[in-house]
Design a protein around this motif. Structure first.
Motif, PDB file in Angstrom:
ATOM      1  N   TYR A 413       0.827  -1.214   0.000  1.00  0.00           N
ATOM      2  CA  TYR A 413       0.000   0.000   0.000  1.00  0.00           C
ATOM      3  C   TYR A 413       0.859   1.261   0.000  1.00  0.00           C
ATOM      4  O   TYR A 413       0.528   2.255  -0.656  1.00  0.00           O
ATOM      5  CB  TYR A 413      -0.920  -0.003   1.223  1.00  0.00           C
ATOM      6  CG  TYR A 413      -2.046  -1.013   1.161  1.00  0.00           C
ATOM      7  CD1 TYR A 413      -2.541  -1.456  -0.062  1.00  0.00           C
ATOM      8  CD2 TYR A 413      -2.617  -1.534   2.323  1.00  0.00           C
ATOM      9  CE1 TYR A 413      -3.572  -2.385  -0.113  1.00  0.00           C
ATOM     10  CE2 TYR A 413      -3.645  -2.455   2.270  1.00  0.00           C
ATOM     11  CZ  TYR A 413      -4.118  -2.877   1.051  1.00  0.00           C
ATOM     12  OH  TYR A 413      -5.142  -3.783   0.986  1.00  0.00           O
ATOM     13  N   ARG A 414       1.962   1.232   0.713  1.00  0.00           N
ATOM     14  CA  ARG A 414       2.835   2.407   0.754  1.00  0.00           C
ATOM     15  C   ARG A 414       3.443   2.682  -0.616  1.00  0.00           C
ATOM     16  O   ARG A 414       3.638   3.849  -0.989  1.00  0.00           O
ATOM     17  CB  ARG A 414       3.923   2.207   1.806  1.00  0.00           C
ATOM     18  CG  ARG A 414       3.381   2.250   3.230  1.00  0.00           C
ATOM     19  CD  ARG A 414       4.427   1.980   4.272  1.00  0.00           C
ATOM     20  NE  ARG A 414       5.481   2.991   4.291  1.00  0.00           N
ATOM     21  CZ  ARG A 414       6.283   3.219   5.331  1.00  0.00           C
ATOM     22  NH1 ARG A 414       6.128   2.510   6.445  1.00  0.00           N
ATOM     23  NH2 ARG A 414       7.220   4.134   5.280  1.00  0.00           N
ATOM     24  N   ILE A 417       0.834   4.599  -2.440  1.00  0.00           N
ATOM     25  CA  ILE A 417       0.703   5.973  -1.949  1.00  0.00           C
ATOM     26  C   ILE A 417       1.845   6.838  -2.486  1.00  0.00           C
ATOM     27  O   ILE A 417       1.638   7.985  -2.905  1.00  0.00           O
ATOM     28  CB  ILE A 417       0.695   5.982  -0.408  1.00  0.00           C
ATOM     29  CG1 ILE A 417      -0.536   5.221   0.118  1.00  0.00           C
ATOM     30  CG2 ILE A 417       0.690   7.413   0.129  1.00  0.00           C
ATOM     31  CD1 ILE A 417      -0.517   4.971   1.613  1.00  0.00           C
ATOM     32  N   ASN A 435      -4.692  10.265  -7.894  1.00  0.00           N
ATOM     33  CA  ASN A 435      -4.766  10.667  -6.490  1.00  0.00           C
ATOM     34  C   ASN A 435      -5.840   9.900  -5.721  1.00  0.00           C
ATOM     35  O   ASN A 435      -5.668   9.575  -4.543  1.00  0.00           O
ATOM     36  CB  ASN A 435      -5.050  12.169  -6.382  1.00  0.00           C
ATOM     37  CG  ASN A 435      -3.806  12.995  -6.661  1.00  0.00           C
ATOM     38  OD1 ASN A 435      -2.701  12.457  -6.773  1.00  0.00           O
ATOM     39  ND2 ASN A 435      -3.969  14.300  -6.785  1.00  0.00           N
ATOM     40  N   ARG A 438      -4.407   6.659  -4.659  1.00  0.00           N
ATOM     41  CA  ARG A 438      -3.406   6.823  -3.607  1.00  0.00           C
ATOM     42  C   ARG A 438      -4.086   7.105  -2.254  1.00  0.00           C
ATOM     43  O   ARG A 438      -3.647   6.589  -1.214  1.00  0.00           O
ATOM     44  CB  ARG A 438      -2.442   7.953  -3.983  1.00  0.00           C
ATOM     45  CG  ARG A 438      -1.669   7.638  -5.265  1.00  0.00           C
ATOM     46  CD  ARG A 438      -0.889   8.837  -5.779  1.00  0.00           C
ATOM     47  NE  ARG A 438       0.284   9.126  -4.973  1.00  0.00           N
ATOM     48  CZ  ARG A 438       1.158  10.081  -5.267  1.00  0.00           C
ATOM     49  NH1 ARG A 438       0.991  10.828  -6.362  1.00  0.00           N
ATOM     50  NH2 ARG A 438       2.205  10.291  -4.487  1.00  0.00           N
ATOM     51  N   VAL A 439      -5.160   7.895  -2.299  1.00  0.00           N
ATOM     52  CA  VAL A 439      -5.908   8.149  -1.060  1.00  0.00           C
ATOM     53  C   VAL A 439      -6.602   6.871  -0.594  1.00  0.00           C
ATOM     54  O   VAL A 439      -6.644   6.569   0.613  1.00  0.00           O
ATOM     55  CB  VAL A 439      -6.929   9.281  -1.273  1.00  0.00           C
ATOM     56  CG1 VAL A 439      -7.827   9.439  -0.053  1.00  0.00           C
ATOM     57  CG2 VAL A 439      -6.227  10.588  -1.590  1.00  0.00           C
ATOM     58  N   ALA A 442      -4.216   4.806   1.133  1.00  0.00           N
ATOM     59  CA  ALA A 442      -3.973   5.321   2.479  1.00  0.00           C
ATOM     60  C   ALA A 442      -5.054   4.842   3.450  1.00  0.00           C
ATOM     61  O   ALA A 442      -4.764   4.461   4.591  1.00  0.00           O
ATOM     62  CB  ALA A 442      -3.919   6.845   2.450  1.00  0.00           C
ATOM     63  N   LEU A 468       2.031   8.582   7.236  1.00  0.00           N
ATOM     64  CA  LEU A 468       0.895   9.352   6.732  1.00  0.00           C
ATOM     65  C   LEU A 468       0.955  10.803   7.204  1.00  0.00           C
ATOM     66  O   LEU A 468       0.638  11.734   6.449  1.00  0.00           O
ATOM     67  CB  LEU A 468      -0.415   8.706   7.201  1.00  0.00           C
ATOM     68  CG  LEU A 468      -0.756   7.338   6.616  1.00  0.00           C
ATOM     69  CD1 LEU A 468      -1.988   6.761   7.307  1.00  0.00           C
ATOM     70  CD2 LEU A 468      -1.000   7.430   5.123  1.00  0.00           C
ATOM     71  N   LEU A 487      -4.460  13.269   2.517  1.00  0.00           N
ATOM     72  CA  LEU A 487      -3.646  12.411   3.376  1.00  0.00           C
ATOM     73  C   LEU A 487      -3.637  12.929   4.817  1.00  0.00           C
ATOM     74  O   LEU A 487      -3.552  12.139   5.763  1.00  0.00           O
ATOM     75  CB  LEU A 487      -2.218  12.336   2.831  1.00  0.00           C
ATOM     76  CG  LEU A 487      -2.061  11.593   1.500  1.00  0.00           C
ATOM     77  CD1 LEU A 487      -0.627  11.671   1.004  1.00  0.00           C
ATOM     78  CD2 LEU A 487      -2.490  10.140   1.623  1.00  0.00           C
ATOM     79  N   THR A 490      -6.736  11.685   6.321  1.00  0.00           N
ATOM     80  CA  THR A 490      -6.573  10.254   6.579  1.00  0.00           C
ATOM     81  C   THR A 490      -5.733  10.015   7.828  1.00  0.00           C
ATOM     82  O   THR A 490      -6.025   9.122   8.633  1.00  0.00           O
ATOM     83  CB  THR A 490      -5.913   9.575   5.364  1.00  0.00           C
ATOM     84  OG1 THR A 490      -6.652   9.873   4.182  1.00  0.00           O
ATOM     85  CG2 THR A 490      -5.853   8.075   5.549  1.00  0.00           C
TER      86      THR A 490
END
Length: 1112
Positions: A413-414, A417, A435, A438-439, A442, A468, A487, A490
């Motif tokens: 997941y990173r 992101i 985006n 990517r969100v 996150a 984050l 982010l 988040t």
């Protein structure tokens, strides 16, 4: 032929014998066609029993054989089933020569030129079934090789007539393999099927593949590799060289019904026993190069069956192939609206469940699960796999991961992101990560932080949260402003950690706060000097409180940590709240506080209310986390602060200031909108006035001419029962026409909606406080405001969410049994509180009706508190409850909930004894309305069933013994007068049934043992029975009473018998009135039709006269 109805053959020479057959025996043939299996089985057994008992009746046997064989050609499936089962039984029961059977087959199951195609198909299926019946019975073993060949030839020939019949023929043939040896197979069977099997792979189908597989399994020496090599081109049916051919053959199905073909189960077992699973699915995936629904369903079935029985889970990622995953996603995208495909959804959901079950098995490593997740989330899958498939497959797989697996997935997941790799669309196309993706990654990472397997992984959680936080709050050229804001949100939502220990939360937040303290210069939005000072002071206090184990300091430590981190999110809220919190913390250190200043707990509660006014899930969670530790410090002022914002009449709450600010900043456009809305409000007021005027007129008409003005009123106590019922019905109709809207049609304003949600959040504090053994006095102070809030919610439909929460709080409150203390709770306090609760029963009937259960629960709670405080001195409370009971039975305008008295008489409370005499007196009192009398009887039954109270107060129960004796004497007088003046007495049968039941309960209880007039009472009851027809419930009560009195319940009825109302009471009358109304409507309709018919005739007559005049 196929349409023959199984009637007797009139050309049969044994005509006279046929007429003599028992009709019951002939009926068995008809019953063999019944849809119910039980009927068919019974008919078959009866028929076979008849044939067995008449061993010498050859004509009977021949007739039955011919008719059963002819029935196999029926067009009905249940008929074929019944006749087939009977034939198998007959062949096992009687030894019938094969040549005789062939004669009947040629006679009864032959094709004719006049037959339709469907009839010829039924004949072919009948031929298959007759051969199957012989193969299933013992008859086949006694056949010669020539007869066997003839039988099997008939079977295979009939199977070739239709494609769908071939499987049935092969199924009987495969069953035969279990009964014969290889020698007989080589001599009899193989020569018949050799030509059909000697075809190359492209000409094979599901049926031949099924037969090939079964022969290879049962007689491998006959289907040797040389034969297969010469004809199929491969040495085995399933081998590496034949995988492509097998895949093509299995996926070539005419319809989805073919998925039930046994060949799929056979090849699933073969694949599981081999090492070719991965290679087979690769070949199978090639058949999906072009989208095809049937091929997709075959793939899904095979994949589901393989996953359900797979022993090696490491190959699961490899059999989730590219074309299959992409076609699954494509079909889900297209399966929307009217194009929804239920079959597709069902079969794929079953696959998802099987895949999840196989991954959850013991021994499946996280590495395998991560590979599966990558297949689904990345190419050939899609990152929003769950959104497209509308499933929870990804979440459920993640839930089964170990801590190491969670950490590996976190790295995946990173990467998304940070966009370390491009997003692959297909083999040739890739693009940058959006985006939104990517969100979304996150958010998925945040879910991993709260994963159950990482409960002890605090360091890893800190690492993910800092990752984050840095992206959202610090300067970074690779992160755009829009993405950084998302982010940041988040990150703050991730701070809502689900931890079991407060110390773990303190450690994680403290580490994050200290790390951000070193990164202040790198903030994307720097702090001003004032906020920096607040931040420094917060860091200093947090540093001092780190490691403190005292509850109070731990709570303040948690608050400082959360509000300190909020400085980077909502600066004004954080700084204002921290300033108040600093003051509160300083006050906690002082032992003697100044009297003029509020206590620190009051300031903290005010702060909490201010924080709850913001729609932040994080702040709500933080308060819910720390508030339980502060409940023991709560006092009356703090509780009243909470209750003040719940008061619907009080506008002094944190949201009111927000409303004022929004009003001050309103624009001219909003002013115009306000003017427009004010005009609408004026129109609404005018409409309300009109409605009120109409309602006033309607009520004036109902109350009659005696009510000359609004000031005059009708004395309800002066009305008799009939007048009261009529008035009640008329008023109900009047109010029904002008029922208030209660906000159903109007949409709730945003400010009002925000206030509703704010109150719901505030109720969290109330519920938490009630869970911590609260003070009795404070609990009682909470009760009435909650009831007022409930009343407010009931009047407005928009308050339904708040209403549910209030009811939940009241339920918890009324169930409390333990309290920290009950100081200052006196009997006078409880009496006043109980009076205020009962007075609610004299207000709005519609609202109180919906609040009745909660009012009853709260009243019971007050009585419970009185028992805890002082169990002996409760005379005032007894008087209040007695006055309420008297008002309930005597005043027409009293609407105290009936359920209150029902629950009260079930309690173990001495005050019940004060109520019993009055209730007994109400049963026969002339001033009490009939339905109230019935309720009095029901309440007395509840009291007598309260054995816990009666047994625990055996000595005190004697107080009401004389009242029961008087009641029983009144009962004797009642039945004597009722029987003497039956025509003048009005009584509903429901009351009589309850009264008899009550007398029975009194007779078997300790309170009726000293009564000496049971014999007279029994005589009166029996006389009443002889005059009245009883319903079932009344008979049951009468019989029980007679049995307890040791008298007969058999009574000689009089000539003139009266029929009382039904036990249902008013419902029965309503049903009668409805029937009468229906009859009236029917007669009116008939009259209208007659008039219409007469008018049409007159009009036609006039037209005909005019037409005749013109002709003349």
């Amino acid at each position: 032929m196929a349409a023959e109805q199984h009637v007797e053959n009139e050309e049969n020479p044994a005509k006279n014998l046929k007429r003599k057959r028992d009709p019951s025996v002939l009926d068995n043939f008809t019953k063999l066609t019944n849809r119910q299996e039980k009927v068919r089985v019974k008919a078959g057994v009866n028929l076979l029993r008849h044939l067995w008992e008449n061993e010498n009746a050859d004509n009977e046997l021949n007739y039955a054989l011919g008719r059963l064989i002819r029935g196999l050609g029926s067009s009905k499936v249940q008929a074929k089933t019944g006749f087939f089962a009977a034939l198998v039984g007959l062949f096992n029961l009687k030894s019938i020569a094969i040549h005789d059977i062939f004669e009947y087959v040629s006679k009864e199951l032959h094709k004719g030129g006049s037959n339709s195609k469907s009839e010829n198909a039924d004949v072919s299926s009948g031929q298959i079934l007759i051969v199957g019946a012989i193969l299933q019975s013992n008859s086949y073993e006694g056949c010669s090789d020539e007869d066997k060949t003839k039988l099997l030839q008939l079977l295979l020939t009939a199977g070739k007539e239709r494609n769908y019949l071939n499987l049935a023929a092969f199924t009987f043939l495969v069953d035969l393999f279990k009964k014969i040896d290889s020698k007989e197979f080589e001599k009899v069977v193989f020569p018949l099927v050799k030509d059909e099997l000697s075809t190359p792979w492209p000409r094979q189908n599901l049926d031949t593949l099924y037969l090939l597989s079964e022969i290879e399994r049962s007689f491998p020496e006959s289907l040797h590799s040389k034969f297969l090599k010469n004809n199929l081109g491969t040495s085995e049916v399933l081998c590496r060289e034949s995988l492509q051919h097998v895949a093509n053959t299995l996926t070539t199905i005419p319809r989805l019904l073919a998925l039930k073909h046994p060949v799929f189960d056979i090849f699933t077992k073969k694949l599981l026993e081999s090492s070719l699973i991965e290679e087979f699915f690769i070949e199978l995936d090639q058949t999906l190069a072009r989208p095809n629904r049937n091929k997709f369903f075959v793939f899904t079935k095979l994949l589901t069956d393989i996953l359900a029985n797979l022993n090696d889970p490491t190959i699961i990622p490899n059999i989730l192939t590219k074309n299959y995953i992409q076609q699954t996603l494509s079909m889900y995208k297209n399966s929307v609206g009217r194009f929804k495909d239920k079959e597709f959804k069902d079969i794929t959901q079953k696959l998802f469940e099987t895949l999840l079950t196989s991954l959850k098995k013991d021994g499946v490593k996280s590495k395998t699960k991560i590979k599966v997740l990558k297949k689904l989330l990345f190419f050939p899958g899609i990152f929003i796999f769950e959104k497209i498939t509308r499933s929870r497959l990804i979440q459920n797989i993640i839930a089964s991961l170990s801590s190491e697996g969670v950490k590996k997935l976190g790295v995946v997941y990173r990467d998304v992101i940070l966009a370390n790799h491009d997003k692959v669309i297909n083999e040739n196309i890739s693009e940058k990560w959006w985006n939104t993706d990517r969100v979304y990654a996150a958010h998925l990472l945040v879910k991993l932080v709260n994963h159950p397997s990482t409960n002890e992984e605090n360091e890893w959680k800190i690492e993910q949260l800092m990752f984050l936080g840095k992206l959202g709050l610090l300067k970074d050229q690779a992160i755009g402003l829009e993405l950084a804001e998302s982010l940041k949100d988040t990150f703050y939502s991730a701070l809502d950690l689900k931890l079991g220990k407060l110390d773990d939360l303190r450690f994680i937040l403290s580490t994050i706060l200290h790390e951000f303290d070193t990164l202040i210069p790198d903030l994307r939005n720097p702090l001003d000097e004032e906020n920096q000072e607040t931040w420094k002071r917060t860091v200093e206090l947090v540093t001092k409180l780190d490691g403190h184990m005292k509850k109070k300091k731990a709570v303040f430590h948690t608050l400082f940590l959360n509000l300190g981190l909020q400085i980077f999110n909502d600066t004004k809220l954080a700084t204002d709240s921290l300033t108040e919190l600093f003051t509160c913390y300083e006050r906690t250190k002082k032992k003697n506080e100044e009297s003029d200043d509020p206590l620190w707990i009051e300031v903290v509660v005010d702060l909490f209310l201010n924080l709850l006014s913001h729609n932040s899930h994080l702040l709500r969670s933080v308060i819910n986390c720390v508030f339980p530790h502060l409940c023991k410090y709560m006092n009356g002022s703090a509780i009243h602060q909470i209750l003040s914002v719940l008061d619907p009449k009080n506008e002094d709450n944190p949201l009111s200031t927000l409303h004022e600010e929004s009003d001050e900043n309103s624009t001219d456009v909003e002013e115009e909108e306000d003017d427009y809305s004010s005009d609408e409000d004026m129109n609404d007021e005018e409409e309300d006035h009109t409605v009120n005027d109409k309602l006033r007129i309607a009520l004036h008409e109902v109350l009659g001419a005696d009510a000359q003005s609004d000031a005059e009123s009708v004395n309800l106590n002066d009305l008799d029962d009939e007048e009261g019922d009529k008035l009640n019905e008329a008023l109900g109709q009047a109010f029904k026409r002008f029922k208030p809207d209660l906000g159903r049609n109007k949409k709730q304003k945003k400010d009002d909606e925000a206030l509703t949600h704010f109150r719901i959040r505030v109720l969290d504090l109330v519920e938490i406080y009630l869970n911590t053994n609260p003070s009795m006095l404070l609990t009682l102070e909470i009760m009435l405001p909650l009831l007022q809030l409930l009343e407010f919610c009931i009047k407005d439909d928009h308050q339904k969410p708040l209403e549910d929460r209030v009811k939940a709080c009241l339920k918890k409150l009324s169930a409390l049994k333990k309290f920290s203390d009950w100081e200052d709770v006196t009997e006078d306090v409880l009496v006043e509180l109980l009076k205020s609760l009962l007075q609610k029963g004299t207000k709005n009937a519609i609202v109180i009706q919906q609040m009745s259960e909660k009012i009853a629960d709260c009243s019971m709670f007050v009585i419970t508190c009185s028992q805890i405080v002082n169990a002996e001195r409760t005379k005032k409370i007894n008087c209040v409850m007695k006055e309420g009971l008297e008002a309930f039975f005597t005043r027409r305008d009293c609407i105290i909930p009936y359920v209150l008295f029902k629950n009260l008489l079930q309690m173990n409370w001495e005050g019940i004894l004060v109520l019993v005499p009055f209730l007994l007196g109400c049963v026969f009192a002339s001033s009490i309305r009939p339905f109230r009398k019935n309720q009095a009887v029901e309440l007395m039954k509840i009291f007598l069933h309260n054995q816990r109270f009666i047994s625990s107060h055996a000595e005190k129960i004697v107080v009401v013994e004389d009242d029961f004796l008087n009641f029983l004497r009144d009962s004797v007088d009642f039945f004597r007068e009722f029987n003497a003046n039956l025509s003048q007495k009005k009584m509903k049968e429901k009351f009589l049934a309850n009264l008899l039941d009550l007398l029975y309960i009194v007779k078997i209880s300790v309170l009726g043992r000293t009564f000496e007039g049971w014999e007279l009472l029994g005589e009166g009851v029996r006389n009443c029975r002889s005059l009245i027809t009883f319903s079932r419930d009344t008979k049951l009560a009468f019989n029980k009473l007679c049995k307890s009195l040791n008298i007969s319940n058999v009574v000689e009825m009089r000539k003139e018998v009266v029929n009382l109302n039904n036990v249902e009471g008013d419902d029965g009358e309503q049903q009668v009135s409805k029937k009468q109304e229906k009859r009236k409507k029917k007669t009116k309709n008939k009259d209208k039709l007659k008039l219409k018919k007469q008018s049409n005739e007159l009009r036609l007559q006039g037209l005909s006269e005019g037409f005749s005049c013109k002709i003349k």
